[in-house]
Design a protein around this motif. Structure first.
Motif, PDB file in Angstrom:
ATOM      1  N   GLY A 128       0.747  -1.242   0.021  1.00 61.99           N
ATOM      2  CA  GLY A 128       0.055   0.055  -0.137  1.00 61.99           C
ATOM      3  C   GLY A 128       0.838   1.250  -0.033  1.00 61.99           C
ATOM      4  O   GLY A 128       1.128   1.848   1.034  1.00 61.99           O
ATOM      5  N   CYS A 129       1.170   1.741  -1.392  1.00 59.35           N
ATOM      6  CA  CYS A 129       2.107   2.889  -1.383  1.00 59.35           C
ATOM      7  C   CYS A 129       1.383   3.669  -2.273  1.00 59.35           C
ATOM      8  O   CYS A 129       1.175   3.422  -3.468  1.00 59.35           O
ATOM      9  CB  CYS A 129       3.465   2.267  -1.516  1.00 59.35           C
ATOM     10  SG  CYS A 129       4.684   3.632  -1.886  1.00 59.35           S
ATOM     11  N   ASN A 130       1.531   5.231  -2.146  1.00 59.01           N
ATOM     12  CA  ASN A 130       1.310   6.238  -3.122  1.00 59.01           C
ATOM     13  C   ASN A 130       2.621   6.946  -3.620  1.00 59.01           C
ATOM     14  O   ASN A 130       3.285   7.742  -2.879  1.00 59.01           O
ATOM     15  CB  ASN A 130       0.409   7.250  -2.678  1.00 59.01           C
ATOM     16  CG  ASN A 130      -0.087   8.327  -3.355  1.00 59.01           C
ATOM     17  OD1 ASN A 130      -0.059   8.211  -4.766  1.00 59.01           O
ATOM     18  ND2 ASN A 130      -0.653   9.420  -2.981  1.00 59.01           N
ATOM     19  N   GLY A 131       3.054   6.157  -4.765  1.00 55.25           N
ATOM     20  CA  GLY A 131       4.442   6.984  -5.130  1.00 55.25           C
ATOM     21  C   GLY A 131       5.660   6.028  -4.553  1.00 55.25           C
ATOM     22  O   GLY A 131       5.509   4.814  -4.471  1.00 55.25           O
ATOM     23  N   THR A 132       6.619   6.826  -3.943  1.00 52.00           N
ATOM     24  CA  THR A 132       7.556   6.016  -3.372  1.00 52.00           C
ATOM     25  C   THR A 132       7.545   6.202  -2.033  1.00 52.00           C
ATOM     26  O   THR A 132       7.242   7.202  -1.446  1.00 52.00           O
ATOM     27  CB  THR A 132       9.137   6.538  -3.752  1.00 52.00           C
ATOM     28  OG1 THR A 132       9.135   6.480  -5.302  1.00 52.00           O
ATOM     29  CG2 THR A 132      10.114   5.873  -3.179  1.00 52.00           C
ATOM     30  N   CYS A 133       7.752   4.993  -1.119  1.00 50.76           N
ATOM     31  CA  CYS A 133       7.502   5.137   0.204  1.00 50.76           C
ATOM     32  C   CYS A 133       8.737   4.887   0.921  1.00 50.76           C
ATOM     33  O   CYS A 133       9.311   3.792   0.697  1.00 50.76           O
ATOM     34  CB  CYS A 133       6.242   4.343   0.743  1.00 50.76           C
ATOM     35  SG  CYS A 133       4.851   4.389   0.058  1.00 50.76           S
ATOM     36  N   ASN A 134       8.862   5.608   2.025  1.00 46.69           N
ATOM     37  CA  ASN A 134      10.227   5.280   3.040  1.00 46.69           C
ATOM     38  C   ASN A 134       9.486   4.360   4.102  1.00 46.69           C
ATOM     39  O   ASN A 134       8.537   4.438   4.500  1.00 46.69           O
ATOM     40  CB  ASN A 134      10.640   6.550   3.658  1.00 46.69           C
ATOM     41  CG  ASN A 134      11.271   7.394   2.557  1.00 46.69           C
ATOM     42  OD1 ASN A 134      12.430   7.227   2.009  1.00 46.69           O
ATOM     43  ND2 ASN A 134      10.412   8.425   1.912  1.00 46.69           N
ATOM     44  N   TRP A 135      10.693   3.274   4.492  1.00 47.91           N
ATOM     45  CA  TRP A 135      10.112   2.530   5.383  1.00 47.91           C
ATOM     46  C   TRP A 135      11.564   2.150   6.432  1.00 47.91           C
ATOM     47  O   TRP A 135      12.515   2.538   6.203  1.00 47.91           O
ATOM     48  CB  TRP A 135       9.738   0.974   4.848  1.00 47.91           C
ATOM     49  CG  TRP A 135      10.986   0.412   4.054  1.00 47.91           C
ATOM     50  CD1 TRP A 135      10.996   0.514   2.687  1.00 47.91           C
ATOM     51  CD2 TRP A 135      11.974  -0.404   4.368  1.00 47.91           C
ATOM     52  NE1 TRP A 135      12.374  -0.164   2.307  1.00 47.91           N
ATOM     53  CE2 TRP A 135      12.961  -0.691   3.407  1.00 47.91           C
ATOM     54  CE3 TRP A 135      12.405  -0.913   5.777  1.00 47.91           C
ATOM     55  CZ2 TRP A 135      13.894  -1.633   3.495  1.00 47.91           C
ATOM     56  CZ3 TRP A 135      13.511  -1.587   5.872  1.00 47.91           C
ATOM     57  CH2 TRP A 135      14.407  -1.870   4.732  1.00 47.91           C
ATOM     58  N   GLY A 136      11.105   1.769   7.660  1.00 49.28           N
ATOM     59  CA  GLY A 136      12.122   1.530   8.578  1.00 49.28           C
ATOM     60  C   GLY A 136      11.721   0.252   9.394  1.00 49.28           C
ATOM     61  O   GLY A 136      10.625   0.051   9.532  1.00 49.28           O
ATOM     62  N   VAL A 137      12.693  -0.414   9.852  1.00 49.66           N
ATOM     63  CA  VAL A 137      12.409  -1.535  10.847  1.00 49.66           C
ATOM     64  C   VAL A 137      13.482  -1.427  11.756  1.00 49.66           C
ATOM     65  O   VAL A 137      14.690  -1.415  11.409  1.00 49.66           O
ATOM     66  CB  VAL A 137      12.335  -3.044  10.196  1.00 49.66           C
ATOM     67  CG1 VAL A 137      12.296  -4.047  11.238  1.00 49.66           C
ATOM     68  CG2 VAL A 137      11.508  -3.325   9.016  1.00 49.66           C
ATOM     69  N   ALA A 138      13.201  -1.511  13.084  1.00 52.45           N
ATOM     70  CA  ALA A 138      14.225  -1.508  14.371  1.00 52.45           C
ATOM     71  C   ALA A 138      13.945  -2.787  15.015  1.00 52.45           C
ATOM     72  O   ALA A 138      12.682  -3.272  15.246  1.00 52.45           O
ATOM     73  CB  ALA A 138      14.057  -0.100  15.036  1.00 52.45           C
ATOM     74  N   ALA A 139      14.937  -3.266  15.654  1.00 47.97           N
ATOM     75  CA  ALA A 139      14.965  -4.342  16.866  1.00 47.97           C
ATOM     76  C   ALA A 139      15.207  -3.786  18.195  1.00 47.97           C
ATOM     77  O   ALA A 139      15.868  -2.883  18.452  1.00 47.97           O
ATOM     78  CB  ALA A 139      16.028  -5.275  16.457  1.00 47.97           C
ATOM     79  N   TYR A 140      14.072  -4.175  18.957  1.00 42.80           N
ATOM     80  CA  TYR A 140      14.183  -3.360  20.401  1.00 42.80           C
ATOM     81  C   TYR A 140      14.274  -4.695  21.535  1.00 42.80           C
ATOM     82  O   TYR A 140      13.778  -5.789  21.136  1.00 42.80           O
ATOM     83  CB  TYR A 140      12.926  -2.503  20.538  1.00 42.80           C
ATOM     84  CG  TYR A 140      12.592  -1.487  19.616  1.00 42.80           C
ATOM     85  CD1 TYR A 140      13.182  -0.182  19.823  1.00 42.80           C
ATOM     86  CD2 TYR A 140      11.954  -1.641  18.579  1.00 42.80           C
ATOM     87  CE1 TYR A 140      12.965   0.922  18.927  1.00 42.80           C
ATOM     88  CE2 TYR A 140      11.624  -0.764  17.570  1.00 42.80           C
ATOM     89  CZ  TYR A 140      12.385   0.509  17.859  1.00 42.80           C
ATOM     90  OH  TYR A 140      11.911   1.516  16.897  1.00 42.80           O
ATOM     91  N   ASN A 141      14.501  -4.242  22.711  1.00 45.19           N
ATOM     92  CA  ASN A 141      14.304  -5.076  23.818  1.00 45.19           C
ATOM     93  C   ASN A 141      14.245  -4.378  25.030  1.00 45.19           C
ATOM     94  O   ASN A 141      13.985  -3.115  24.946  1.00 45.19           O
ATOM     95  CB  ASN A 141      15.694  -5.737  24.116  1.00 45.19           C
ATOM     96  CG  ASN A 141      16.930  -5.202  24.258  1.00 45.19           C
ATOM     97  OD1 ASN A 141      16.936  -4.029  24.255  1.00 45.19           O
ATOM     98  ND2 ASN A 141      17.786  -5.921  24.851  1.00 45.19           N
TER      99      ASN A 141
END
Length: 141
Positions: A128-141
């Motif tokens: 689900g994106c309109n144009g180009t989409c920026n994403w990020g994933v992080a690992a937390y504890n």
């Protein structure tokens, strides 16, 4: 780990709530992604272990790597204002899938109660994106 799950669920709700700080600071694109990933630590007291970011067009997929310590780990994904749905698959260092989130939302979440220390790969899919989409994933504890 319940605290982590609660924090992630609260983040999903907070991002959609009127008046959330994202709107007050008005970041967009990569700045929004960075702000949201940092907000998990700031707002919910989780410790950021590592993060990976990128950009994708509608229907595309990409990968990133995260280094994590052993123990309970929460992987949380976010995307910018052009995104309405982002999905995530998490794989351990041997390439074995250890979790996935394909919900119809823009904050995928994978919880590992007893992760092994090492490198994890996340595959991010952008349905689900309109144009180009920026994403990020992080690992937390």
């Amino acid at each position: 780990m319940l605290k982590s799950l609660t924090a992630a669920a609260a983040l999903s709700l907070a991002v959609m709530a009127p008046g959330f700080s994202v709107q007050a600071q008005d970041p967009t694109g990569p700045a929004m992604v960075d702000f949201l990933l940092n907000a998990v630590s700031d707002e919910f007291g989780l410790t950021l272990q590592s993060k990976t970011t990128g950009s994708l067009r509608q229907g595309a997929s990409g990968t990133g790597t995260l280094q994590v310590r052993a123990g309970s780990v929460v992987f949380i994904g976010v995307c910018d204002e052009n995104c309405s749905d982002v999905d995530m698959i998490v794989r351990d260092s041997s390439g074995r899938e250890v979790g996935r989130d394909f919900e119809d939302d823009d904050t995928p979440l994978v919880i590992l109660d007893s992760a092994t220390a090492g490198r994890y790969t996340v595959e991010v899919q952008m349905p689900g994106c309109n144009g180009t989409c920026n994403w990020g994933v992080a690992a937390y504890n």
